[in-house]
Design a protein around this motif. Structure first.
Motif, PDB file in Angstrom:
ATOM      1  N   MET A   1      17.782  10.363   5.702  1.00 22.00           N
ATOM      2  CA  MET A   1      16.420  10.853   5.550  1.00 22.00           C
ATOM      3  C   MET A   1      15.778  10.307   4.275  1.00 22.00           C
ATOM      4  O   MET A   1      14.606   9.967   4.277  1.00 22.00           O
ATOM      5  CB  MET A   1      16.414  12.384   5.556  1.00 22.00           C
ATOM      6  CG  MET A   1      15.024  12.973   5.395  1.00 22.00           C
ATOM      7  SD  MET A   1      13.799  12.488   6.632  1.00 22.00           S
ATOM      8  CE  MET A   1      14.419  13.308   8.059  1.00 22.00           C
ATOM      9  N   ALA A   2      16.560  10.225   3.202  1.00 27.25           N
ATOM     10  CA  ALA A   2      15.999   9.743   1.935  1.00 27.25           C
ATOM     11  C   ALA A   2      15.437   8.327   2.079  1.00 27.25           C
ATOM     12  O   ALA A   2      14.358   8.031   1.564  1.00 27.25           O
ATOM     13  CB  ALA A   2      17.052   9.804   0.832  1.00 27.25           C
ATOM     14  N   ASP A   3      16.162   7.441   2.785  1.00 27.90           N
ATOM     15  CA  ASP A   3      15.685   6.075   2.983  1.00 27.90           C
ATOM     16  C   ASP A   3      14.402   6.049   3.813  1.00 27.90           C
ATOM     17  O   ASP A   3      13.488   5.270   3.552  1.00 27.90           O
ATOM     18  CB  ASP A   3      16.749   5.221   3.672  1.00 27.90           C
ATOM     19  CG  ASP A   3      17.927   4.907   2.761  1.00 27.90           C
ATOM     20  OD1 ASP A   3      17.812   5.101   1.531  1.00 27.90           O
ATOM     21  OD2 ASP A   3      18.976   4.488   3.290  1.00 27.90           O
ATOM     22  N   ARG A   4      14.315   6.937   4.784  1.00 27.06           N
ATOM     23  CA  ARG A   4      13.121   6.997   5.624  1.00 27.06           C
ATOM     24  C   ARG A   4      11.903   7.443   4.815  1.00 27.06           C
ATOM     25  O   ARG A   4      10.806   6.934   5.001  1.00 27.06           O
ATOM     26  CB  ARG A   4      13.350   7.943   6.795  1.00 27.06           C
ATOM     27  CG  ARG A   4      14.408   7.449   7.739  1.00 27.06           C
ATOM     28  CD  ARG A   4      14.800   8.509   8.719  1.00 27.06           C
ATOM     29  NE  ARG A   4      16.034   8.123   9.356  1.00 27.06           N
ATOM     30  CZ  ARG A   4      16.302   8.325  10.622  1.00 27.06           C
ATOM     31  NH1 ARG A   4      15.410   8.924  11.388  1.00 27.06           N
ATOM     32  NH2 ARG A   4      17.433   7.946  11.131  1.00 27.06           N
ATOM     33  N   VAL A   5      12.115   8.390   3.914  1.00 25.50           N
ATOM     34  CA  VAL A   5      11.018   8.858   3.055  1.00 25.50           C
ATOM     35  C   VAL A   5      10.593   7.755   2.090  1.00 25.50           C
ATOM     36  O   VAL A   5       9.404   7.596   1.813  1.00 25.50           O
ATOM     37  CB  VAL A   5      11.408  10.154   2.318  1.00 25.50           C
ATOM     38  CG1 VAL A   5      10.375  10.514   1.267  1.00 25.50           C
ATOM     39  CG2 VAL A   5      11.579  11.295   3.312  1.00 25.50           C
ATOM     40  N   ILE A   6      11.545   6.967   1.601  1.00 26.23           N
ATOM     41  CA  ILE A   6      11.214   5.832   0.733  1.00 26.23           C
ATOM     42  C   ILE A   6      10.309   4.852   1.477  1.00 26.23           C
ATOM     43  O   ILE A   6       9.294   4.389   0.936  1.00 26.23           O
ATOM     44  CB  ILE A   6      12.499   5.132   0.229  1.00 26.23           C
ATOM     45  CG1 ILE A   6      13.217   6.024  -0.789  1.00 26.23           C
ATOM     46  CG2 ILE A   6      12.185   3.762  -0.360  1.00 26.23           C
ATOM     47  CD1 ILE A   6      14.603   5.550  -1.158  1.00 26.23           C
TER      48      ILE A   6
ATOM     49  N   GLU B   1      11.095   7.780  12.245  1.00 24.03           N
ATOM     50  CA  GLU B   1      11.700   9.037  12.673  1.00 24.03           C
ATOM     51  C   GLU B   1      11.643  10.135  11.607  1.00 24.03           C
ATOM     52  O   GLU B   1      12.619  10.836  11.356  1.00 24.03           O
ATOM     53  CB  GLU B   1      13.128   8.806  13.158  1.00 24.03           C
ATOM     54  CG  GLU B   1      13.187   7.885  14.357  1.00 24.03           C
ATOM     55  CD  GLU B   1      14.592   7.585  14.821  1.00 24.03           C
ATOM     56  OE1 GLU B   1      15.566   8.062  14.212  1.00 24.03           O
ATOM     57  OE2 GLU B   1      14.715   6.851  15.820  1.00 24.03           O
ATOM     58  N   VAL B   2      10.471  10.268  11.003  1.00 23.37           N
ATOM     59  CA  VAL B   2      10.202  11.380  10.092  1.00 23.37           C
ATOM     60  C   VAL B   2       9.137  12.240  10.769  1.00 23.37           C
ATOM     61  O   VAL B   2       8.046  11.760  11.054  1.00 23.37           O
ATOM     62  CB  VAL B   2       9.695  10.900   8.712  1.00 23.37           C
ATOM     63  CG1 VAL B   2       9.265  12.081   7.853  1.00 23.37           C
ATOM     64  CG2 VAL B   2      10.758  10.077   8.009  1.00 23.37           C
TER      65      VAL B   2
ATOM     66  N   GLY C   1      10.141  17.527   3.282  1.00 22.75           N
ATOM     67  CA  GLY C   1       9.531  18.234   2.157  1.00 22.75           C
ATOM     68  C   GLY C   1       8.607  17.370   1.310  1.00 22.75           C
ATOM     69  O   GLY C   1       8.499  17.566   0.101  1.00 22.75           O
ATOM     70  N   TRP C   2       7.887  16.441   1.932  1.00 23.45           N
ATOM     71  CA  TRP C   2       6.998  15.543   1.180  1.00 23.45           C
ATOM     72  C   TRP C   2       5.565  15.650   1.671  1.00 23.45           C
ATOM     73  O   TRP C   2       5.287  15.711   2.862  1.00 23.45           O
ATOM     74  CB  TRP C   2       7.467  14.094   1.291  1.00 23.45           C
ATOM     75  CG  TRP C   2       8.594  13.800   0.365  1.00 23.45           C
ATOM     76  CD1 TRP C   2       9.925  13.904   0.647  1.00 23.45           C
ATOM     77  CD2 TRP C   2       8.504  13.380  -0.989  1.00 23.45           C
ATOM     78  NE1 TRP C   2      10.661  13.573  -0.452  1.00 23.45           N
ATOM     79  CE2 TRP C   2       9.815  13.247  -1.482  1.00 23.45           C
ATOM     80  CE3 TRP C   2       7.445  13.118  -1.840  1.00 23.45           C
ATOM     81  CZ2 TRP C   2      10.086  12.842  -2.772  1.00 23.45           C
ATOM     82  CZ3 TRP C   2       7.715  12.712  -3.134  1.00 23.45           C
ATOM     83  CH2 TRP C   2       9.023  12.577  -3.591  1.00 23.45           C
TER      84      TRP C   2
END
Length: 190
Positions: free
Chosen positions: A1-6, A40-41, A102-103
């Motif tokens: 998930m962190a990479d997707r948010v980046i 996929e977010v 959470g962004w």
């Protein structure tokens, strides 16, 4: 998930660059929402009213925050130059919220920079669902303040949003590939 948010954050900055300070929040958020789906977010557009106060002045986008801006002596509140109250019902701006990650993303906050003196750029902030539920989200930005008020009852923007969302499929794919590339990921992942 962190990479997707980046990747989503990079895409938000790309949207900001293309937007160039225009009042293009519906188009910008629709594009960013399509990118979110490609990586996929899960995200949702949120109608908000914005009160922005910076070193050069104050601006409001949306009647729901009209009375929220404290003014210094001789100060005045102006509406954004392209804000049309007939197109909104209390809100005046659109952001994207990815609750799962959470962004909060505002790729078009630049539209108030000229009137307020706030710096340009994209606002990306971690926000909890509880903070969203509270309705008011204040931020300090570049020597000023920005207050977002979530206006869930305002649905007047949805028809324009749906039209933009449908139109931006190919552009979203290209933006996603560019964001993946800039972040060092395989751009063929989508």
């Amino acid at each position: 998930m962190a990479d997707r948010v980046i990747v989503l954050g990079r895409a938000a900055r790309l949207v900001n660059q293309v937007n160039e300070g225009r009042a293009g929040c519906i188009e910008g958020v629709a594009l960013l929402d399509r990118v979110a789906r490609l990586v996929e977010v899960r995200a949702e557009p949120l109608a908000v009213a914005v009160a922005a106060q910076g070193p050069a002045g104050t601006c409001v986008l949306g009647d729901a925050v009209r009375d929220m801006v404290p003014l210094a002596d001789g100060g005045r509140v102006v509406r954004g130059p392209h804000f049309d109250p007939a197109r909104w019902n209390g809100a005046g701006h659109l952001v994207l919220y990815a609750a799962q990650a959470g962004w909060w993303f505002d790729p078009t906050l630049d539209q108030v920079s000229r009137m307020t003196g706030l710096p340009g750029g994209t606002l990306m902030q971690q926000i909890t669902p509880e903070e969203i539920s509270s309705g008011d989200l204040p931020f300090e930005i570049g020597g000023g303040q920005v207050l977002y008020r979530v206006v869930r009852a305002d649905t007047t923007w949805q028809a324009a949003y749906n039209a933009e969302y449908a139109r931006l499929g190919g552009i979203a794919r290209a933006a996603t590939q560019r964001a993946l590339e800039l972040e060092g990921f395989d751009e063929d992942l989508i």
